[in-house]
Design a protein around this motif. Structure first.
Motif, PDB file in Angstrom:
ATOM      1  N   LEU A 135     -14.265   4.816  22.144  1.00 23.18           N
ATOM      2  CA  LEU A 135     -14.212   6.246  22.472  1.00 23.18           C
ATOM      3  C   LEU A 135     -12.882   6.852  22.031  1.00 23.18           C
ATOM      4  N   ILE A 136     -11.807   6.119  22.265  1.00 21.27           N
ATOM      5  CA  ILE A 136     -10.481   6.610  21.878  1.00 21.27           C
ATOM      6  C   ILE A 136     -10.404   6.803  20.373  1.00 21.27           C
ATOM      7  N   LEU A 137     -10.928   5.826  19.629  1.00 18.83           N
ATOM      8  CA  LEU A 137     -10.887   5.914  18.165  1.00 18.83           C
ATOM      9  C   LEU A 137     -11.829   7.000  17.652  1.00 18.83           C
ATOM     10  N   GLU A 138     -12.959   7.173  18.314  1.00 15.10           N
ATOM     11  CA  GLU A 138     -13.973   8.120  17.857  1.00 15.10           C
ATOM     12  C   GLU A 138     -13.617   9.564  18.205  1.00 15.10           C
ATOM     13  N   LYS A 139     -13.212   9.795  19.457  1.00 14.23           N
ATOM     14  CA  LYS A 139     -13.001  11.164  19.926  1.00 14.23           C
ATOM     15  C   LYS A 139     -11.571  11.645  19.745  1.00 14.23           C
ATOM     16  N   GLY A 140     -10.602  10.742  19.896  1.00 17.39           N
ATOM     17  CA  GLY A 140      -9.205  11.152  19.776  1.00 17.39           C
ATOM     18  C   GLY A 140      -8.826  12.134  20.875  1.00 17.39           C
ATOM     19  N   GLU A 141      -7.708  12.800  20.686  1.00  9.96           N
ATOM     20  CA  GLU A 141      -7.176  13.690  21.724  1.00  9.96           C
ATOM     21  C   GLU A 141      -7.954  14.990  21.859  1.00  9.96           C
ATOM     22  N   THR A 142      -8.779  15.348  20.869  1.00 10.06           N
ATOM     23  CA  THR A 142      -9.471  16.638  20.929  1.00 10.06           C
ATOM     24  C   THR A 142     -10.630  16.630  21.912  1.00 10.06           C
ATOM     25  N   ASP A 143     -11.339  15.511  22.048  1.00  2.99           N
ATOM     26  CA  ASP A 143     -12.530  15.469  22.897  1.00  2.99           C
ATOM     27  C   ASP A 143     -12.434  14.432  24.013  1.00  2.99           C
ATOM     28  N   LEU A 144     -11.234  13.895  24.250  1.00  3.64           N
ATOM     29  CA  LEU A 144     -11.076  12.835  25.247  1.00  3.64           C
ATOM     30  C   LEU A 144      -9.717  12.946  25.912  1.00  3.64           C
ATOM     31  N   VAL A 145      -9.688  12.788  27.227  1.00  2.01           N
ATOM     32  CA  VAL A 145      -8.410  12.661  27.937  1.00  2.01           C
ATOM     33  C   VAL A 145      -8.437  11.358  28.719  1.00  2.01           C
ATOM     34  N   VAL A 146      -7.319  10.659  28.704  1.00  4.53           N
ATOM     35  CA  VAL A 146      -7.173   9.397  29.424  1.00  4.53           C
ATOM     36  C   VAL A 146      -6.138   9.612  30.519  1.00  4.53           C
ATOM     37  N   LEU A 162      -3.421   6.927  24.356  1.00  6.20           N
ATOM     38  CA  LEU A 162      -3.744   8.294  24.786  1.00  6.20           C
ATOM     39  C   LEU A 162      -3.521   8.528  26.275  1.00  6.20           C
ATOM     40  N   GLY A 163      -3.102   7.499  27.002  1.00  7.97           N
ATOM     41  CA  GLY A 163      -2.936   7.645  28.442  1.00  7.97           C
ATOM     42  C   GLY A 163      -1.838   8.623  28.810  1.00  7.97           C
ATOM     43  N   ARG A 164      -2.125   9.424  29.842  1.00  5.80           N
ATOM     44  CA  ARG A 164      -1.134  10.320  30.429  1.00  5.80           C
ATOM     45  C   ARG A 164      -1.070  10.063  31.933  1.00  5.80           C
ATOM     46  N   SER A 165       0.094  10.190  32.486  1.00  9.03           N
ATOM     47  CA  SER A 165       0.264   9.943  33.911  1.00  9.03           C
ATOM     48  C   SER A 165      -0.355  11.076  34.726  1.00  9.03           C
ATOM     49  N   CYS A 166      -1.247  10.695  35.642  1.00  9.14           N
ATOM     50  CA  CYS A 166      -1.843  11.655  36.577  1.00  9.14           C
ATOM     51  C   CYS A 166      -2.223  10.876  37.832  1.00  9.14           C
ATOM     52  N   PRO A 167      -1.258  10.621  38.734  1.00 11.06           N
ATOM     53  CA  PRO A 167      -1.533   9.811  39.922  1.00 11.06           C
ATOM     54  C   PRO A 167      -2.767  10.277  40.674  1.00 11.06           C
ATOM     55  N   GLY A 168      -3.448   9.317  41.328  1.00  8.14           N
ATOM     56  CA  GLY A 168      -4.772   9.558  41.886  1.00  8.14           C
ATOM     57  C   GLY A 168      -4.926  10.796  42.738  1.00  8.14           C
ATOM     58  N   GLY A 169      -3.944  11.089  43.579  1.00  5.93           N
ATOM     59  CA  GLY A 169      -4.046  12.268  44.428  1.00  5.93           C
ATOM     60  C   GLY A 169      -3.953  13.574  43.678  1.00  5.93           C
ATOM     61  N   GLU A 170      -3.502  13.501  42.413  1.00  5.67           N
ATOM     62  CA  GLU A 170      -3.341  14.700  41.596  1.00  5.67           C
ATOM     63  C   GLU A 170      -4.543  14.943  40.675  1.00  5.67           C
ATOM     64  N   LEU A 171      -5.517  14.043  40.642  1.00  5.11           N
ATOM     65  CA  LEU A 171      -6.562  14.098  39.627  1.00  5.11           C
ATOM     66  C   LEU A 171      -7.330  15.415  39.617  1.00  5.11           C
ATOM     67  N   LEU A 172      -7.985  15.754  40.720  1.00  7.95           N
ATOM     68  CA  LEU A 172      -8.753  16.996  40.731  1.00  7.95           C
ATOM     69  C   LEU A 172      -7.825  18.201  40.599  1.00  7.95           C
ATOM     70  N   TYR A 173      -6.668  18.134  41.216  1.00 10.10           N
ATOM     71  CA  TYR A 173      -5.695  19.228  41.174  1.00 10.10           C
ATOM     72  C   TYR A 173      -5.313  19.581  39.739  1.00 10.10           C
ATOM     73  N   ARG A 174      -5.191  18.570  38.861  1.00  6.89           N
ATOM     74  CA  ARG A 174      -4.694  18.803  37.506  1.00  6.89           C
ATOM     75  C   ARG A 174      -5.747  18.645  36.414  1.00  6.89           C
ATOM     76  N   VAL A 175      -6.955  18.206  36.768  1.00  7.94           N
ATOM     77  CA  VAL A 175      -7.907  17.839  35.722  1.00  7.94           C
ATOM     78  C   VAL A 175      -8.313  19.022  34.847  1.00  7.94           C
ATOM     79  N   THR A 184     -15.162  17.836  27.233  1.00  7.62           N
ATOM     80  CA  THR A 184     -14.171  16.764  27.099  1.00  7.62           C
ATOM     81  C   THR A 184     -14.515  15.603  28.028  1.00  7.62           C
ATOM     82  N   THR A 185     -14.544  14.404  27.486  1.00  3.48           N
ATOM     83  CA  THR A 185     -14.772  13.197  28.294  1.00  3.48           C
ATOM     84  C   THR A 185     -13.469  12.793  28.981  1.00  3.48           C
ATOM     85  N   VAL A 186     -13.576  12.434  30.254  1.00  2.00           N
ATOM     86  CA  VAL A 186     -12.405  12.039  31.038  1.00  2.00           C
ATOM     87  C   VAL A 186     -12.505  10.550  31.360  1.00  2.00           C
ATOM     88  N   VAL A 187     -11.491   9.795  30.927  1.00  2.00           N
ATOM     89  CA  VAL A 187     -11.389   8.367  31.245  1.00  2.00           C
ATOM     90  C   VAL A 187     -10.302   8.191  32.293  1.00  2.00           C
TER      91      VAL A 187
END
Length: 546
Positions: A135-146, A162-175, A184-187
């Protein structure tokens, strides 16, 4: 005679939601080998430092245990000296408990078992590492967030592409800031399983329009799949959300929290809880990002970032059956955190983010634990004084946790086991010296409260025992040198004070990682056999999701 509590009496309290704190007073390494489900690790040498925050109410029943080492009775004395009124020893210790209940491995086991139950009940979507890489190779940063749900420090140590820091309690807040497009697919991932599963299911529960999947088995799974090496030193974070993104997130959080049954309270009800804090244990927790907390927070609220609070509830809440109030400023993070704590059996409330807590609203408890006078009058020495004594042959014994000791310790300092300090200071390396013994620790508190223990052990040697005022931090602040690393380490006994987590850091043993994942998969069966968890995973039966 020391009061005892039977394993059956303890389990009765858990099953019926009655307050009780179960303390494992051995080293963390021993605790991680085997412990009851809701046990909290508080080594006997750290009672004064750890217990007041974990158990803030004087009259709460406290049960302590060991596995025959003789720590429990010593712990009872130290806990009583702090002013707690109802302290007992678990009859039969760990072995006695094992005859009636399950023993769990690792740390934060209750939270991890809950995460496995969530996946089993809800079918949390996940993909194996090989498919995530495609998925990372196919979609890249345009259609995928990690999104990496761990603490930033863990993410910085190692992360997937492609990973970015988003601690668990912040997920919905920042998604919606990270993935504004529904296409966009979210991993979501962590190092193992729990935070990946809880984070992914949080976004699924919230009903966001994006496809969301967990990286199966996290960075451990990535490594075991022999994929390209993990990135190190990354610092990318998902930014704070715009007002529009927060509004969207709040609508989703509100809908799910109402479905789960999370109570929202105002100042009046908060005050009533505070008024009852001597009769019912109360935890006031601010679940926002620690940086926001440092910029300002309500008085008496403790920083407990939401994702970590769900992942490691026992690090903040030591009393099973207690009452918990969560705080944020956005109406998203506290609600989402509360939905999980409620499903884990906690009596949890969210303070309305639109209300304000005046700084003078919350009275302080009428009782707070106090350090016994015997340790308050222990003799101390300053960093400058220690420098002089070292030249004269003083011996430094360090009670810091072993990772902190490796990171930096006073030159020549020996590392001792806190619970086995009396034994360690009688080791030949210590007894062959003639000068005073100086205890130190990270900030000096552990050293101070354990002076009497060490002094009693070396009394026949006519050796004076002092503690370093301000601990090793004061030594460093005074500009004095330190030693680092394993090469300079001096162990009076094996360092089992900290459990080596196979999901943190790099270079972990492959067999240990495989064993850890296999253990997590067995947790649902253990819960079923144990019968005391009180977990209830809520299914989504809403007809309308925002």
């Amino acid at each position: 005679m020391v009061k005892t509590t039977t394993p059956q009496e303890l389990r009765h309290r858990w099953v019926n939601g009655l307050e009780v704190a179960l303390l494992d007073v051995r080293e963390e390494g021993s605790y991680a080998d085997a412990h009851p489900l809701f046990a909290v690790t508080v080594p006997v040498s750290e009672v004064e430092a750890k217990l007041p925050a974990l158990v803030p109410r004087r009259a709460v029943p406290i049960v302590v245990y060991d596995d025959g080492e003789g720590y429990a009775e010593r712990a009872v004395q130290r806990i009583n000296a702090l002013g707690y009124a109802d302290v007992s020893v678990l009859a039969g210790g760990l072995t006695g408990y094992s005859r009636v209940g399950e023993l769990y491995r690792d740390v934060n086991s209750a939270s991890k078992a809950f995460g496995e139950l969530v996946e089993a009940i809800r079918g949390t979507p996940s993909l194996p590492p090989e498919e995530i890489r495609e998925l990372i190779l196919e979609k890249g940063e345009t259609d995928l967030v990690v999104l990496d749900t761990r603490r930033f420090e863990e993410y910085n140590t190692m992360s997937i592409p492609l990973g970015r820091s988003c601690p668990g309690g912040e997920l919905l807040y920042r998604v919606f800031e990270a993935a504004p497009s529904p296409d966009t697919t979210v991993v979501v991932h962590c190092a193992g399983r729990t935070r990946s599963l809880i984070g992914t299911q949080s976004l699924v529960n919230a009903g966001i329009p994006n496809k969301v999947v967990a990286l199966r088995d996290g960075t451990i799974g990535w490594t075991l799949a022999n994929l390209p090496p993990l990135d190190t030193g990354k610092t990318e974070r998902v930014p704070l959300p715009s007002d529009k993104a927060v509004q969207r997130a709040r609508e989703h959080a509100t809908s799910w929290a109402e479905h789960v049954g999370v109570p929202i309270i105002q100042v009046t009800q908060l005050l009533s809880f505070v008024a009852e804090q001597e009769k019912r244990t109360l935890y006031l927790l601010d679940v926002r990002d620690p940086d926001e907390y440092r910029q300002g927070h309500p008085e008496r609220f403790i920083s407990a970032p939401g994702g970590q609070l769900v992942q490691a509830t026992d690090e903040w809440i030591g009393v099973r059956g207690a009452r918990v109030v969560l705080y944020d400023t956005d109406g998203v993070r506290a609600r989402m955190t509360a939905t999980w704590l409620r499903q884990m059996g906690w009596d949890v409330y969210v303070f309305d983010h639109e209300s304000e807590i005046p700084s003078t609203t919350l009275p302080q408890p009428t009782w707070t634990p106090t350090i016994p006078s015997s340790s308050s009058t222990a003799s101390s020495i300053t960093a400058d004084g220690l420098k002089t004594l070292l030249v004269q042959g003083a011996t430094v014994v360090d009670l810091a946790r072993s990772p902190a000791y490796r990171k930096g310790h006073i030159p020549g300092a020996w590392h001792a086991s806190g619970p086995e300090l009396a034994r360690d200071v009688q080791a030949e390396a210590i007894t062959k010296a003639t000068g005073p013994i100086i205890l130190t620790s990270a900030d000096g508190l552990l050293a101070r409260v354990n002076v009497e223990e060490a002094q009693n052990a070396v009394g026949s040697l006519s050796r004076e025992v002092l503690y370093l005022e301000g601990g090793t931090a004061a030594w460093v602040k005074a500009g004095q040198p330190i030693e680092t690393g394993e090469a300079s380490a001096r162990w009076l006994s094996p360092p089992i004070d900290v459990y080596k987590r196979p999901y943190e850091g790099t270079g972990n043993d492959r067999t240990a990682m495989e064993d850890y994942i296999e253990w997590e998969h067995q947790l649902v069966a253990q819960l079923a056999n144990d019968g005391v968890a009180g977990f209830h995973v809520v299914r989504d039966s809403r007809e309308h999701v925002p």
